[in-house]
Scaffold this active site. Structure first.
Site, PDB file in Angstrom:
ATOM      1  N   SER A 182      -2.947  11.655  30.809  1.00 31.13           N
ATOM      2  CA  SER A 182      -3.785  10.970  31.791  1.00 31.13           C
ATOM      3  C   SER A 182      -4.586  11.908  32.680  1.00 31.13           C
ATOM      4  O   SER A 182      -5.612  11.504  33.221  1.00 31.13           O
ATOM      5  CB  SER A 182      -2.939  10.029  32.639  1.00 31.13           C
ATOM      6  N   HIS A 210      -3.313   5.146  28.239  1.00 30.18           N
ATOM      7  CA  HIS A 210      -4.748   5.463  28.239  1.00 30.18           C
ATOM      8  C   HIS A 210      -5.360   5.402  26.835  1.00 30.18           C
ATOM      9  O   HIS A 210      -6.566   5.568  26.682  1.00 30.18           O
ATOM     10  CB  HIS A 210      -5.009   6.849  28.842  1.00 30.18           C
ATOM     11  N   LYS A 240      -5.581  -0.972  32.015  1.00 32.70           N
ATOM     12  CA  LYS A 240      -6.618   0.031  31.841  1.00 32.70           C
ATOM     13  C   LYS A 240      -7.737  -0.544  30.962  1.00 32.70           C
ATOM     14  O   LYS A 240      -8.457  -1.407  31.416  1.00 32.70           O
ATOM     15  CB  LYS A 240      -5.985   1.310  31.321  1.00 32.70           C
TER      16      LYS A 240
END
Ligand code: PLP
Length: 393
Positions: A182, A210, A240
């Site tokens: 990340s 992610h 996300k």
């Protein structure tokens, strides 16, 4: 005698003095490339909402419609009375999309790690973790009584060494890694990790928060490597690229049944509001039916990184829409971020210790599918100018 809570203010003063405090901004519009923050119209280069799904009309409509039909909240934790038909529909749809046997909708990506890891490994077991794994993995590992091993970031020789040293000493061995890291935006060498795991009979868990919606045409880092069926546990986030909120576990039917019987965060925390689940269902639909979002994200990523590299910025080993601009000390990262925001109306978050090592302080740029070439060029021009002024390049 010092007042009981005196340390609170003292600690905050220390953080400020060392440039390690957070400046909390106020988001006054939806999260999108042209957003309103702290009273200003800014170009936002620091959201995890990579595909713009938080404002996608089909996803919003699904959330509103389901909220009207089902109400605001689920009413209880999933095992008691909170598991809706929507949740079941989502879990089945996601399993199909990700090409796994089953999935489980959890409260958040953080809750996946803190709830599941301590159930997978305990006393007499071994958990081996990449040095740069996300804080929620670190916290999950802290909750286990298992022996612990750490390997230098993405260093397969070290991972092999830890596996060799511990051969035959433990019941279960679990290797855990971020899929996409990340802070650096690089990816784990999952093919090599799986190979080593097979050789030493270890389990593999990938936290792909992610990577979900970004890697492997949206299916995640496991699909990117073509390793479906070979990674035992995939953790993900719906907050996300999916643009909503939530966490997921993906893997075998046995894993999912194990998880919902044992993960304490799943058992003890309220289920998702139905509207949120419906939005997550719609997000999977959009990922499947509108591939242009993931394509745009990668086109922007490739362009922006290439330009930054050619300007001489240190973008580390970024391979994804997370592109760090490493400045060095915390003061310079904070200063860079402050000038961009105050003078250029460009919002990029400085990242400092404890998220990254102090000498690797950085601006963390994140690409977005809805950024235009004009947006990117405007940002590049300002970043170049300020980078020169601050002697970062
Ligand atoms: C963001 C992130 C999490 C937390 O996910 P949430 O859904 O926001 O709780 C966990 N692990 C990694 C690697 C992350 O990047």
């Amino acid at each position: 005698m010092a007042k009981a809570d005196e340390f609170l203010g003292k600690e905050v003063s220390r953080l400020k003095k060392e440039h390690l405090n957070w400046t909390l901004r106020e988001l006054q519009s939806s999260s999108k490339p042209h957003a309103k923050v702290d009273g200003k119209d800014v170009l936002m280069l620091c959201t995890n909402n990579y595909l713009g799904f938080s404002t996608h009309p089909k996803i919003i409509k699904a959330m509103v419609d389901a909220t009207e039909k089902w109400g605001a909240g689920a009413g209880a934790v999933p095992v008691l009375s909170g598991r809706t038909s929507l949740q079941i529909e989502f879990e089945e749809k996601l399993a199909k999309f990700k090409e796994v046997e089953a999935t489980l909708l959890c409260q958040t990506g953080f809750a996946v790690n803190s709830g599941l890891i301590p159930q997978i490994v305990g006393q007499g077991d071994l958990v081996i973790s990449d040095q740069l794994n996300h804080g929620s993995i670190i916290d999950g590992v802290r909750l286990t009584k298992a022996d612990r091993g750490i390997y230098a970031h993405n260093d397969m020789n070290e991972l092999e060494k830890v596996l060799k040293e511990n051969k035959g000493k433990h019941k279960t061995t679990l290797i855990i890694t971020d899929g996409v890291f990340s802070m650096d935006g690089d990816i784990a060498p999952l093919d090599e990790i799986v190979k080593l795991a097979e050789e030493f009979n270890a389990m593999v868990m990938v936290d792909d928060c992610h990577g979900e919606g970004v890697m492997g045409k949206g299916k995640g880092v496991v699909a990117h490597f073509g390793l479906q069926g070979k990674v035992h546990i995939e953790g993900g986030s719906l907050g996300k690229a999916f643009g909503v909120m939530g966490g997921t576990i993906a893997g075998s039917k046995d894993l999912i049944e194990f998880a919902y019987n044992k993960s304490r965060t799943w058992l003890l925390s309220t289920a998702h509001p139905p509207g949120m689940v419906a939005a997550c269902i719609a997000a999977v639909d959009v990922l499947e039916s509108e591939p242009e979002h993931v394509e745009n994200l990668w086109n922007n990523t490739n362009y922006f990184k290439k330009q930054l590299d050619s300007l001489g910025f240190n973008t580390g080993n970024s391979q994804t829409p997370i592109i760090p601009i490493i400045t060095g000390d915390p003061g310079s990262a904070q200063e860079f971020g402050k000038i961009l925001m105050e003078k250029e109306n460009i919002f990029v978050t400085p990242i400092v210790y404890p998220m990254v090592a102090k000498e690797l302080s950085r601006l963390r740029v994140q690409m977005h599918a809805l950024l235009t070439r004009e947006d990117l060029d405007k940002a590049l021009e300002a970043i170049e100018r300020i980078g020169k002024k601050l002697k970062v390049i």
